[in-house]
Scaffold this motif. Structure first.
Motif, PDB file in Angstrom:
ATOM      1  N   GLY C  94      -7.104  19.392  16.924  1.00  0.00           N
ATOM      2  CA  GLY C  94      -6.875  18.641  17.145  1.00  0.00           C
ATOM      3  C   GLY C  94      -6.189  18.547  18.349  1.00  0.00           C
ATOM      4  N   HIS C  95      -5.679  17.818  19.459  1.00  0.00           N
ATOM      5  CA  HIS C  95      -5.666  17.347  21.421  1.00  0.00           C
ATOM      6  C   HIS C  95      -4.333  16.923  20.923  1.00  0.00           C
ATOM      7  N   GLY C  96      -4.140  16.194  20.318  1.00  0.00           N
ATOM      8  CA  GLY C  96      -2.251  15.204  20.386  1.00  0.00           C
ATOM      9  C   GLY C  96      -2.475  13.674  20.495  1.00  0.00           C
ATOM     10  N   TRP C  97      -1.709  13.294  20.098  1.00  0.00           N
ATOM     11  CA  TRP C  97      -1.231  11.212  20.728  1.00  0.00           C
ATOM     12  C   TRP C  97      -1.959  10.981  21.829  1.00  0.00           C
ATOM     13  N   ARG C  98      -3.065  10.009  22.306  1.00  0.00           N
ATOM     14  CA  ARG C  98      -3.075   9.639  23.190  1.00  0.00           C
ATOM     15  C   ARG C  98      -2.432   7.925  23.382  1.00  0.00           C
ATOM     16  N   GLU C  99      -2.581   7.124  24.366  1.00  0.00           N
ATOM     17  CA  GLU C  99      -2.002   6.070  24.670  1.00  0.00           C
ATOM     18  C   GLU C  99      -3.123   4.775  24.299  1.00  0.00           C
ATOM     19  N   PRO C 100      -3.054   3.764  23.431  1.00  0.00           N
ATOM     20  CA  PRO C 100      -3.502   2.704  23.652  1.00  0.00           C
ATOM     21  C   PRO C 100      -4.253   1.946  24.983  1.00  0.00           C
ATOM     22  N   GLU C 101      -5.287   1.670  24.676  1.00  0.00           N
ATOM     23  CA  GLU C 101      -6.479   1.266  25.533  1.00  0.00           C
ATOM     24  C   GLU C 101      -7.184  -0.047  25.334  1.00  0.00           C
ATOM     25  N   VAL C 102      -6.843  -0.945  26.406  1.00  0.00           N
ATOM     26  CA  VAL C 102      -8.200  -2.727  25.759  1.00  0.00           C
ATOM     27  C   VAL C 102      -8.018  -2.769  24.522  1.00  0.00           C
ATOM     28  N   GLY C 103      -6.988  -2.713  23.974  1.00  0.00           N
ATOM     29  CA  GLY C 103      -6.774  -3.434  22.183  1.00  0.00           C
ATOM     30  C   GLY C 103      -7.411  -2.463  21.279  1.00  0.00           C
ATOM     31  N   VAL C 104      -7.595  -1.610  21.800  1.00  0.00           N
ATOM     32  CA  VAL C 104      -7.541   0.430  20.425  1.00  0.00           C
ATOM     33  C   VAL C 104      -6.273   1.037  20.972  1.00  0.00           C
ATOM     34  N   GLY C 105      -5.674   1.054  19.057  1.00  0.00           N
ATOM     35  CA  GLY C 105      -4.185   1.122  19.774  1.00  0.00           C
ATOM     36  C   GLY C 105      -4.323   2.746  19.919  1.00  0.00           C
ATOM     37  N   ARG C 106      -3.043   2.982  19.729  1.00  0.00           N
ATOM     38  CA  ARG C 106      -2.110   4.988  19.588  1.00  0.00           C
ATOM     39  C   ARG C 106      -3.990   5.700  18.792  1.00  0.00           C
ATOM     40  N   SER C 107      -4.269   6.793  19.616  1.00  0.00           N
ATOM     41  CA  SER C 107      -5.389   7.331  18.640  1.00  0.00           C
ATOM     42  C   SER C 107      -4.954   9.185  19.034  1.00  0.00           C
ATOM     43  N   TYR C 108      -5.497   9.567  18.118  1.00  0.00           N
ATOM     44  CA  TYR C 108      -5.226  11.374  17.794  1.00  0.00           C
ATOM     45  C   TYR C 108      -6.701  10.882  18.315  1.00  0.00           C
ATOM     46  N   GLU C 109      -6.619  12.191  19.550  1.00  0.00           N
ATOM     47  CA  GLU C 109      -7.386  13.075  19.829  1.00  0.00           C
ATOM     48  C   GLU C 109      -7.549  14.258  19.438  1.00  0.00           C
ATOM     49  N   PHE C 110      -8.943  14.873  19.008  1.00  0.00           N
ATOM     50  CA  PHE C 110      -9.559  15.802  18.172  1.00  0.00           C
ATOM     51  C   PHE C 110     -10.641  16.741  18.737  1.00  0.00           C
ATOM     52  N   GLU C 111     -11.631  17.808  18.910  1.00  0.00           N
ATOM     53  CA  GLU C 111     -12.451  18.382  18.858  1.00  0.00           C
ATOM     54  C   GLU C 111     -13.167  18.633  18.192  1.00  0.00           C
ATOM     55  N   ASP C 112     -14.777  18.068  18.132  1.00  0.00           N
ATOM     56  CA  ASP C 112     -15.529  18.929  16.486  1.00  0.00           C
ATOM     57  C   ASP C 112     -15.419  20.221  16.917  1.00  0.00           C
ATOM     58  N   PRO C 113     -16.560  21.384  15.930  1.00  0.00           N
ATOM     59  CA  PRO C 113     -17.095  22.688  16.312  1.00  0.00           C
ATOM     60  C   PRO C 113     -17.721  22.759  17.312  1.00  0.00           C
ATOM     61  N   ASP C 114     -18.304  21.539  17.728  1.00  0.00           N
ATOM     62  CA  ASP C 114     -19.597  22.005  18.436  1.00  0.00           C
ATOM     63  C   ASP C 114     -18.634  21.388  20.409  1.00  0.00           C
ATOM     64  N   GLY C 115     -17.762  20.861  20.428  1.00  0.00           N
ATOM     65  CA  GLY C 115     -16.769  20.504  21.616  1.00  0.00           C
ATOM     66  C   GLY C 115     -17.356  19.034  21.770  1.00  0.00           C
ATOM     67  N   HIS C 116     -17.437  18.376  21.496  1.00  0.00           N
ATOM     68  CA  HIS C 116     -17.701  16.932  21.509  1.00  0.00           C
ATOM     69  C   HIS C 116     -15.754  16.433  21.249  1.00  0.00           C
ATOM     70  N   LEU C 117     -15.309  15.386  22.198  1.00  0.00           N
ATOM     71  CA  LEU C 117     -14.278  14.941  22.358  1.00  0.00           C
ATOM     72  C   LEU C 117     -14.429  13.500  21.614  1.00  0.00           C
ATOM     73  N   MET C 118     -12.979  13.891  19.952  1.00  0.00           N
ATOM     74  CA  MET C 118     -12.989  12.504  19.940  1.00  0.00           C
ATOM     75  C   MET C 118     -12.033  11.762  19.229  1.00  0.00           C
ATOM     76  N   GLY C 119     -11.125  11.117  18.603  1.00  0.00           N
ATOM     77  CA  GLY C 119      -9.973  10.127  18.422  1.00  0.00           C
ATOM     78  C   GLY C 119     -10.091   9.643  17.477  1.00  0.00           C
ATOM     79  N   ILE C 120      -9.170   9.106  16.314  1.00  0.00           N
ATOM     80  CA  ILE C 120      -9.464   8.777  16.004  1.00  0.00           C
ATOM     81  C   ILE C 120      -8.394   7.630  15.230  1.00  0.00           C
ATOM     82  N   TYR C 121      -8.065   6.119  14.731  1.00  0.00           N
ATOM     83  CA  TYR C 121      -7.040   4.823  15.409  1.00  0.00           C
ATOM     84  C   TYR C 121      -7.187   4.628  14.260  1.00  0.00           C
ATOM     85  N   TYR C 122      -5.919   3.262  14.049  1.00  0.00           N
ATOM     86  CA  TYR C 122      -5.979   2.718  12.901  1.00  0.00           C
ATOM     87  C   TYR C 122      -5.422   1.135  13.237  1.00  0.00           C
TER      88      TYR C 122
END
Lengths: 338, 338, 338, 338
Positions: C94-122
């Protein structure tokens, strides 16, 4: 000689195809392509597509080899028949008149300069469906089969020839066909030549036989209606273990969407949606492609399958070896007669 | 008189359409159907579909009314032109020669027995695309637009006529068209008549005008390739507020898949996949439907929309009232001239 | 850990794509694929497909290289978000929470084991179309564009990874995705792995990067509805000079009909009709293919294009050389960092 | 009560259909729709579509009437089964547990508020194809039949109900289904209500029965892939004398492309391309249509066929009279029990 004012040729009217595995080939045409058997005479089954007005367009004949027998072409009128016979006789390629066969009337037999056997005819019988084959709509030749590929009709035939230029000149000058497209060799002459009779964009095609053989068969095409029909056909071929040689894909030349398969007897069969694009222009200037343009591949960029100029029927004794060499990009072995 | 041996008619070559809302109609043809404007002369825009070899097929003219102007038909040769002109003159319907227009050469003008203005021509200019309109494949007239309906080409024209039988006899006997199908009235004569020139299953159609008016326009059809293209077109028309009168659905007669819409000027336009089903038989026996057979509806059973025999252009003064009465199955009011 | 009882993942929600040729890439997505730009912030354009309920799914960012930025995935509920964040944190990615962006709300940022940057949000904003973009039918997110490929929605994303097995285990065990299919290496581990969230047959895919690089991008897919849509797309790409890498053709794995192109920035984009075949079985047993089975090629027999495991973004300094070697079947040169 | 966090319902798992003409109905499902019979027990044939993972989805039962028997729905897990059973029992609608049947495991039987018999289950057997039915691609449930309509899978079921509101509230509140769309009556309550389980846009639908009857069947739908598949189906139905009630056309609600036919036993069957448009949004706000909006007709403007709210099964004694009155727009006669 044809003048621009005559449309003497109507359509590809019938093909005899030889197969060494008659039952398997019959299954292919009848059960997968949805043709209907209308007669069985000697070693031959006569088959028709559901939207064809004639009694048959395919004569499938059990044989010890594969390849094409006589191809029949219908002309537009009795006068057109006279004109074409006179021209063929003048060219010294005529064989004489032949008897009617399963609804297709008296025909005049000849050969093209590469030795393919052909015939032209005008008289023909119109198919009258029985109760089981009667269509719901009276403007349809017979019932929609709802089976396999549901091929609507025979569309065109493509021969391999050792000398495409000579064969093409015969169709242009003696038969009065109109040119659609052609591939010009850098050294002169043509590697492939497409001819049309009326508005359908092509009816007869010649392609170079890299083995140097004479009189071999490349393919004939049956026409479903749409590209999606051809994708469905691919699914059906996959499911039924039919060898898919190339496609589904889109030709650059004539822009036909196609799939090429080898029917169980080894003959190449195409499904082609050749109807959407018509040539309405009576003056259509032939489209000529250079070797360099042709080398760019098919419409969306895929290269033409290497067996396209080697896999012909009847098979040579070393056909499999030749096809394999072509696929590997290796020099093609010398052809060995069967 | 035409003999079976001649194919004098090539294709529908150009239509002038009048519209009282020029900009809206232009938007419809250019932006939704993906035609391209090639010239603007006076009150007229000249438009072409992407796979048409000529410079234009639609001349859209601002007017105080709607309806059709002159329809142009291309013939297959200079000799065919002579033959048809002679026949038309002999029938006493000729108007004389007219000057070339935007690539379409000298034409001979005439009218059909119902008073529709027409012309035939042979000379025509082939479209040469500029850089922006140059296609990726050289056998294509211009670039695929990738816009709206992407209509490939003009297909056929359908006139309303007070006397279908007389108009049809003119096309059969004087123009040398071939009959495809017709609807026979119980009391004699025909309610509708379809004619073809070569392998396309129809090019010119007449339908009865229940208002009794002369010279009105029913529709012309543009051809996309597939039924799915026409469903997509319906989605596009829905999204753009174009009135869908009937379809998408399948005709019983000629089995065309169709959609009829009213372009903003009130003229009926069809999209029809008229390519898949060709008539290859030079001897094709005309298919005749009785009134009872016709009353069964379209191919899958839906009844023909009631405005089909009343909504014509130019509009009558009480056109809306007439169409509404037709929709309700009420007696059609007496037509009032505009 | 996910239990079979939870469906925590909803869908691929947003992708940031880098391009060194911003205007050309924007033209590709907006004019050819028919996406709509909804916002422009700094160097990024935010784009959406016509049937997407969110404000955007593609963030296109001008950059000095290509490749993928952060991928966002929507979860099915606030509780699902908590569960997944806890699992990711436990996995130490995990990397921590990120701010909303153009309608997509607060997301939790992380990376997969190969180093791709990702986030999940509701939380997310639902798109409200303006007058110009309002659809005719109220159950549609916005107006059908009637332009180019008319891509309906974002479908799935495929990453290259140096270690597919490790990345896949992360998605299966930590993210709670369900396995659809996978390719097992003879020596153990996986060469490619497909994951689904609910009924769509896949949403996230990993493929082996033969260059051994980390964190590269293989493609994302946009979904039109039908195979015919994808053939039309090929016609449009041909006409517009877009490089077609492979297809249109049918995958054996997941049976998707596909086309792969390289957008002007060099990133691989797929069009895939991923909707027809759904996985309704909550218990679907993963389909495993051996290397030998995979080597048989795609569904109808064509071999997978050789650049499939080498052409990734961001480009290596010798990317063109690597791709060319792959195409020729030669050993792949050692990757050189840009 | 369902919380947003659970997806307890997986898919429509099986339908029993009664027919007074068993052999004709069997022919319809097996030969025209391409289902395969997997078992015959007593008066029932068990049939499956080619891409269904279970042993059967249709139990066709000879009976003296038509209509629907028990409908089975699969849930997503054993825990989901427990939750739903508890909710149903709390609602007082449970009947108790039933024995497994042809691969479908133990189910809990209940009825909806309108009296339709239903069951839910989790355990099920996966179909293992024999040699003849083994697919070319191992990720497919069985061989593509290449026959008739080639229906891929069962899609959804639609019941007639005297009280749609009550039935819908049961599915929303007790069964935990998610709402897709609904038609609100001006006077309150709903005329029709669509529910989805996961990403497929609907799985269960209720429509008002204008005869006031309880427990009748409107239709179930089988899903081919594309709109073109449904047009082909119409051609096949036409050719085989199957009554086409409505379509092919496009629904406004849910935008499904559809055709409704009456199978020989009188039950309404739909073919629907319900896959292209998915609902990926876990939060999808239900789309509500007013009576006025609904009265505008289907997507492209055609009015809904009048028998849509009267033709249900089992037939009433005066069903034909009722349907005829509906078609004529006359008052619907009082229903007479058979």
């Amino acid at each position: 000689m044809a003048t621009r004012d005559n449309f003497d040729l109507a359509h590809l009217g019938g093909v005899e195809l030889f197969t060494p595995v008659f039952e398997e080939s019959l299954h292919f045409f009848r059960d997968l392509l949805a043709m209907r058997e209308v007669a069985r005479i000697g070693d031959s089954a006569y088959l028709r597509c559901w939207d064809e007005y004639q009694l048959y367009t395919l004569k499938l004949t059990a044989s010890d080899t594969n390849g094409v027998g006589r191809t029949l072409f219908r002309v537009t009128s009795p006068e057109a028949l006279e004109r074409r016979v006179a021209a063929i006789e003048a060219a010294g390629l005529g064989h004489g008149w032949r008897e009617p066969e399963v609804g297709v009337g008296r025909s005049y037999e000849f050969e093209d300069p590469d030795g393919h056997l052909m015939g032209i005819y005008y008289d023909t019988e119109h198919y009258v469906p029985d109760d089981e084959d009667r269509p719901a709509l009276k403007n349809q030749a017979s019932a929609f089969p709802g089976r396999g590929v549901n091929a609507r009709r025979m569309d065109h035939i493509n021969y391999l020839a050792s000398d495409v230029t000579k064969a093409g000149e015969f169709w242009r000058d003696v038969m009065g066909a109109r040119e659609s497209e052609r591939v010009r060799l850098d050294g002169g002459g043509y590697a492939a030549w497409w001819f049309r009779f009326q508005q359908k964009s092509y009816d007869v095609v010649y392609s170079e036989d890299w083995t140097g053989e004479h009189g071999r068969f490349h393919h004939f095409a049956l026409a479903p209606d749409t590209r999606e029909d051809i994708l469905k056909a691919a699914d059906i071929f996959l499911e039924n273990g039919v060898h898919i040689e190339f496609g589904p894909y889109k030709h650059a030349i004539n822009q036909t969407f196609f799939i090429y398969v080898w029917e169980p007897g080894g003959n190449r069969i195409e499904l082609a949606n050749a109807g959407a694009r018509l040539i309405l222009d009576p003056d259509w200037p032939v489209v000529e492609w250079s070797q360099a343009e042709r080398a760019r591949g098919q419409a969306w960029g895929a290269k033409t399958v290497p067996t396209f100029h080697t896999h012909g029927t009847p098979f040579l004794a070393n056909q499999a070896e030749i096809d394999e060499a072509a696929m590997k990009g290796e020099p093609i072995p010398a052809p060995q007669k069967r």
